[in-house]
Motif scaffolding. Structure first.
Motif, PDB file in Angstrom:
ATOM      1  N   SER A 280       0.808  -1.223   0.000  1.00 46.31           N
ATOM      2  CA  SER A 280       0.000   0.000   0.000  1.00 46.31           C
ATOM      3  C   SER A 280       0.836   1.266   0.000  1.00 46.31           C
ATOM      4  O   SER A 280       0.374   2.322  -0.436  1.00 46.31           O
ATOM      5  N   GLU A 281       2.091   1.196   0.448  1.00 45.83           N
ATOM      6  CA  GLU A 281       2.909   2.404   0.573  1.00 45.83           C
ATOM      7  C   GLU A 281       4.276   2.309  -0.097  1.00 45.83           C
ATOM      8  O   GLU A 281       4.848   3.329  -0.479  1.00 45.83           O
ATOM      9  N   ARG A 282       4.798   1.098  -0.236  1.00 43.43           N
ATOM     10  CA  ARG A 282       6.178   0.967  -0.695  1.00 43.43           C
ATOM     11  C   ARG A 282       6.308  -0.026  -1.836  1.00 43.43           C
ATOM     12  O   ARG A 282       5.462  -0.878  -2.045  1.00 43.43           O
ATOM     13  N   GLN A 283       7.431   0.106  -2.501  1.00 48.30           N
ATOM     14  CA  GLN A 283       7.849  -0.851  -3.515  1.00 48.30           C
ATOM     15  C   GLN A 283       9.128  -1.516  -3.002  1.00 48.30           C
ATOM     16  O   GLN A 283      10.144  -0.851  -2.774  1.00 48.30           O
ATOM     17  N   SER A 284       9.065  -2.810  -2.768  1.00 47.00           N
ATOM     18  CA  SER A 284      10.220  -3.543  -2.242  1.00 47.00           C
ATOM     19  C   SER A 284      10.890  -4.306  -3.383  1.00 47.00           C
ATOM     20  O   SER A 284      10.217  -4.955  -4.187  1.00 47.00           O
ATOM     21  N   PHE A 285      12.233  -4.217  -3.432  1.00 51.18           N
ATOM     22  CA  PHE A 285      12.982  -4.877  -4.503  1.00 51.18           C
ATOM     23  C   PHE A 285      13.447  -6.259  -4.022  1.00 51.18           C
ATOM     24  O   PHE A 285      14.369  -6.367  -3.199  1.00 51.18           O
ATOM     25  N   LYS A 286      12.821  -7.298  -4.529  1.00 51.57           N
ATOM     26  CA  LYS A 286      13.253  -8.655  -4.193  1.00 51.57           C
ATOM     27  C   LYS A 286      14.639  -8.923  -4.788  1.00 51.57           C
ATOM     28  O   LYS A 286      15.480  -9.558  -4.169  1.00 51.57           O
ATOM     29  N   SER A 287      14.848  -8.432  -6.006  1.00 54.80           N
ATOM     30  CA  SER A 287      16.170  -8.503  -6.641  1.00 54.80           C
ATOM     31  C   SER A 287      16.490  -7.142  -7.229  1.00 54.80           C
ATOM     32  O   SER A 287      15.618  -6.472  -7.778  1.00 54.80           O
ATOM     33  N   HIS A 288      17.741  -6.737  -7.105  1.00 51.21           N
ATOM     34  CA  HIS A 288      18.137  -5.426  -7.613  1.00 51.21           C
ATOM     35  C   HIS A 288      19.497  -5.533  -8.303  1.00 51.21           C
ATOM     36  O   HIS A 288      20.550  -5.400  -7.692  1.00 51.21           O
ATOM     37  N   HIS A 289      19.479  -5.790  -9.584  1.00 58.26           N
ATOM     38  CA  HIS A 289      20.702  -5.915 -10.385  1.00 58.26           C
ATOM     39  C   HIS A 289      21.084  -4.550 -10.937  1.00 58.26           C
ATOM     40  O   HIS A 289      20.288  -3.878 -11.592  1.00 58.26           O
ATOM     41  N   GLY A 290      22.304  -4.112 -10.642  1.00 60.14           N
ATOM     42  CA  GLY A 290      22.798  -2.846 -11.177  1.00 60.14           C
ATOM     43  C   GLY A 290      22.512  -1.642 -10.310  1.00 60.14           C
ATOM     44  O   GLY A 290      22.809  -0.515 -10.708  1.00 60.14           O
ATOM     45  N   THR A 291      21.944  -1.851  -9.106  1.00 60.59           N
ATOM     46  CA  THR A 291      21.688  -0.749  -8.178  1.00 60.59           C
ATOM     47  C   THR A 291      21.727  -1.285  -6.756  1.00 60.59           C
ATOM     48  O   THR A 291      21.442  -2.461  -6.520  1.00 60.59           O
ATOM     49  N   ASP A 292      22.076  -0.397  -5.834  1.00 56.42           N
ATOM     50  CA  ASP A 292      22.095  -0.793  -4.418  1.00 56.42           C
ATOM     51  C   ASP A 292      20.764  -0.510  -3.729  1.00 56.42           C
ATOM     52  O   ASP A 292      20.579  -0.865  -2.561  1.00 56.42           O
ATOM     53  N   MET A 293      19.863   0.147  -4.418  1.00 53.57           N
ATOM     54  CA  MET A 293      18.568   0.455  -3.807  1.00 53.57           C
ATOM     55  C   MET A 293      17.773  -0.832  -3.549  1.00 53.57           C
ATOM     56  O   MET A 293      17.827  -1.775  -4.341  1.00 53.57           O
ATOM     57  N   THR A 294      17.048  -0.854  -2.435  1.00 53.20           N
ATOM     58  CA  THR A 294      16.249  -2.037  -2.081  1.00 53.20           C
ATOM     59  C   THR A 294      14.759  -1.733  -1.988  1.00 53.20           C
ATOM     60  O   THR A 294      13.958  -2.663  -1.840  1.00 53.20           O
ATOM     61  N   GLU A 295      14.396  -0.434  -2.065  1.00 52.86           N
ATOM     62  CA  GLU A 295      12.978  -0.091  -2.016  1.00 52.86           C
ATOM     63  C   GLU A 295      12.770   1.326  -2.538  1.00 52.86           C
ATOM     64  O   GLU A 295      13.722   2.084  -2.742  1.00 52.86           O
ATOM     65  N   ASN A 296      11.504   1.662  -2.737  1.00 53.61           N
ATOM     66  CA  ASN A 296      11.158   2.986  -3.222  1.00 53.61           C
ATOM     67  C   ASN A 296       9.763   3.323  -2.691  1.00 53.61           C
ATOM     68  O   ASN A 296       8.985   2.427  -2.351  1.00 53.61           O
ATOM     69  N   LYS A 297       9.458   4.598  -2.598  1.00 60.79           N
ATOM     70  CA  LYS A 297       8.107   4.991  -2.232  1.00 60.79           C
ATOM     71  C   LYS A 297       7.165   4.641  -3.374  1.00 60.79           C
ATOM     72  O   LYS A 297       7.501   4.822  -4.546  1.00 60.79           O
ATOM     73  N   ARG A 298       5.988   4.199  -3.025  1.00 55.57           N
ATOM     74  CA  ARG A 298       5.053   3.782  -4.066  1.00 55.57           C
ATOM     75  C   ARG A 298       4.714   4.930  -5.017  1.00 55.57           C
ATOM     76  O   ARG A 298       4.630   4.734  -6.233  1.00 55.57           O
ATOM     77  N   GLU A 299       4.547   6.121  -4.461  1.00 62.00           N
ATOM     78  CA  GLU A 299       4.126   7.237  -5.311  1.00 62.00           C
ATOM     79  C   GLU A 299       5.217   7.673  -6.295  1.00 62.00           C
ATOM     80  O   GLU A 299       4.956   8.387  -7.270  1.00 62.00           O
ATOM     81  N   LEU A 300       6.464   7.245  -6.048  1.00 64.19           N
ATOM     82  CA  LEU A 300       7.563   7.578  -6.961  1.00 64.19           C
ATOM     83  C   LEU A 300       7.873   6.441  -7.930  1.00 64.19           C
ATOM     84  O   LEU A 300       8.759   6.560  -8.769  1.00 64.19           O
ATOM     85  N   SER A 301       7.130   5.340  -7.810  1.00 66.77           N
ATOM     86  CA  SER A 301       7.455   4.130  -8.548  1.00 66.77           C
ATOM     87  C   SER A 301       6.836   4.111  -9.947  1.00 66.77           C
ATOM     88  O   SER A 301       5.635   4.318 -10.115  1.00 66.77           O
ATOM     89  N   PHE A 302       7.662   3.855 -10.951  1.00 62.06           N
ATOM     90  CA  PHE A 302       7.165   3.615 -12.305  1.00 62.06           C
ATOM     91  C   PHE A 302       6.241   2.392 -12.305  1.00 62.06           C
ATOM     92  O   PHE A 302       5.249   2.343 -13.023  1.00 62.06           O
TER      93      PHE A 302
END
Length: 400
Positions: free
Chosen positions: A54-76
């Motif tokens: 409801s609020e976040r985007q969690s990255f189960k796998s992240h190839h090529g970036t160290d980010m592991t999550e993002n705010k939902r409203e900023l998510s493509f």
């Protein structure tokens, strides 16, 4: 930047996502390999496997970036799962009014290209995406699009397989628990049948001996006790037969019933010695749970309180209260008591303390063990407070 679109059946989608137990979990090689493969096939530096709550985007796998999550409203990807399209492609986010002022585009990441395929489960809910990014405007071929869709299907296949395995393991565990419980319940029920049978036998013998005495005032009471015990025995046998057909019914068959009526029925089945007084509130308390399970719990605790009471003026006090979460039952007596070092031991199967009851018989070590199993199966707890020579109180809390 446009606000994130709202996925209409959101409650159902979030419930589906929860059922996979995948959100906010650690990275795993089998998913990382799929993300790496997506990056290689599409010739882009960044690839993600993501899940969106409801609020976040969690990255189960992240190839090529160290980010592991993002705010939902900023998510493509929020736009991807809300779309009915099989893939969403943004060739140049800097020129797309939905994303032009997105911090992912204007900030250090400087994302320009995006393509995402929704991860749609067998019920049609989009749980997240497998997606790729580049810092340069980009296009992908039809072959690469097909490959992304294939990888998305592999992600879903892995999730579905894991969920089905968990469901199977739970079913197997429930079956194992039912089999163990039915064995213990049969032992307990056989143990409990002795009480009404003994009552019937003793009252019948007394009636036979005293039948010759005309106008014997106790005959009617003995007859009532015999009838009550017989009815109690028949009901218990019927419940056992029903339970033998469906072990899960012991806990699953919930019903509304009056606690005071249940206690009256139980005490009516017991042969209560002279000098023992049982007290309980006759205030109407409606419960909703497994009647047969609570019947066996109270029957065993009250019967033990009577059997192991050595006082000329003994009592068994049954108290009840409830809150928003639990039914709370207390059964107090002024019997022989239990030493503190035995508080945990008394709930173990086939463990006796060597104590004898009012009839100079030793216990079997069955009753309290089954009571604890039943209480645990009802998502409850049981504890004891006691002083040798003074009495014992059992505390039972059962979750509503």
């Amino acid at each position: 930047m446009d606000s994130s679109p709202v996925h209409l059946p959101e409650i159902q989608r979030l419930s589906a996502l929860d059922s996979y137990q995948i959100f906010d979990t650690e990275a795993e090689a089998e998913f990382d390999e799929l993300a790496s493969l997506a990056s290689t096939i599409c010739n882009v530096p960044i690839a993600l496997i993501t899940f969106i709550d409801s609020e976040r985007q969690s990255f189960k796998s992240h190839h090529g970036t160290d980010m592991t999550e993002n705010k939902r409203e900023l998510s493509f990807c929020t736009h991807t799962i809300a779309s009915s399209e099989e893939i969403m492609i943004v060739a140049d986010a800097r020129l797309d009014k939905r994303f032009a002022d997105n911090p992912v585009v204007t900030g250090p990441a400087q994302i320009a290209f995006y393509a995402g395929v929704p991860l749609i489960n067998e019920d049609g809910f989009a749980l997240g995406t497998i997606c790729i990014f580049d810092q340069q405007p980009h296009t992908i071929t039809q072959v690469q699009i097909s490959a992304l869709k294939t990888l998305a299907k592999q992600v879903i296949d892995k999730l579905e397989l894991r969920r089905k395995i968990r469901q199977l393991e739970k079913t197997n565990q429930d079956l194992l628990n039912s089999n163990v419980l039915i064995q213990k319940f049969a032992s307990m029920a056989a143990h409990d049948i002795k009480n009404p049978l003994s009552n019937i036998l003793l009252s019948s013998q007394a009636l036979k001996i005293r039948h010759e005495k005309q106008q014997y005032e106790g005959c009617l009471k003995l007859i009532d006790l015999s009838i009550s015990s017989t009815h109690g025995l028949l009901n218990l046998v019927n419940e056992m037969l029903e339970y033998s057909k469906s072990p899960s019914s012991l806990l699953a068959n919930k019903q509304h019933f009056s606690l005071s009526s249940l206690i009256k029925k139980i005490t009516g089945m017991l042969l209560i010695p002279k000098g023992i007084k049982i007290t309980f509130s006759e205030e109407k308390q409606e419960l909703y749970m497994s009647l047969i399970a609570l019947d066996q719990i109270i029957l065993n605790l009250v019967n033990n309180a009577i059997r192991y009471n050595d006082k000329e003026e003994g009592f068994v006090d049954i108290r009840f209260k409830q809150d928003e979460t639990y039914y709370n039952l207390e059964i107090e007596d002024n019997g022989i008591g239990i030493a503190e070092e035995n508080f945990e031991k008394i709930f173990l199967p086939n463990i006796t303390l060597g104590q004898t009851d009012r009839s100079n018989n030793k216990g079997t070590g069955i009753g309290l063990s089954i009571v604890k199993d039943l209480v645990s199966a009802l998502n409850g707890s049981i504890s004891v407070k006691s002083t040798p020579g003074t009495g014992t109180t059992f505390f039972v809390a059962i979750k509503k």
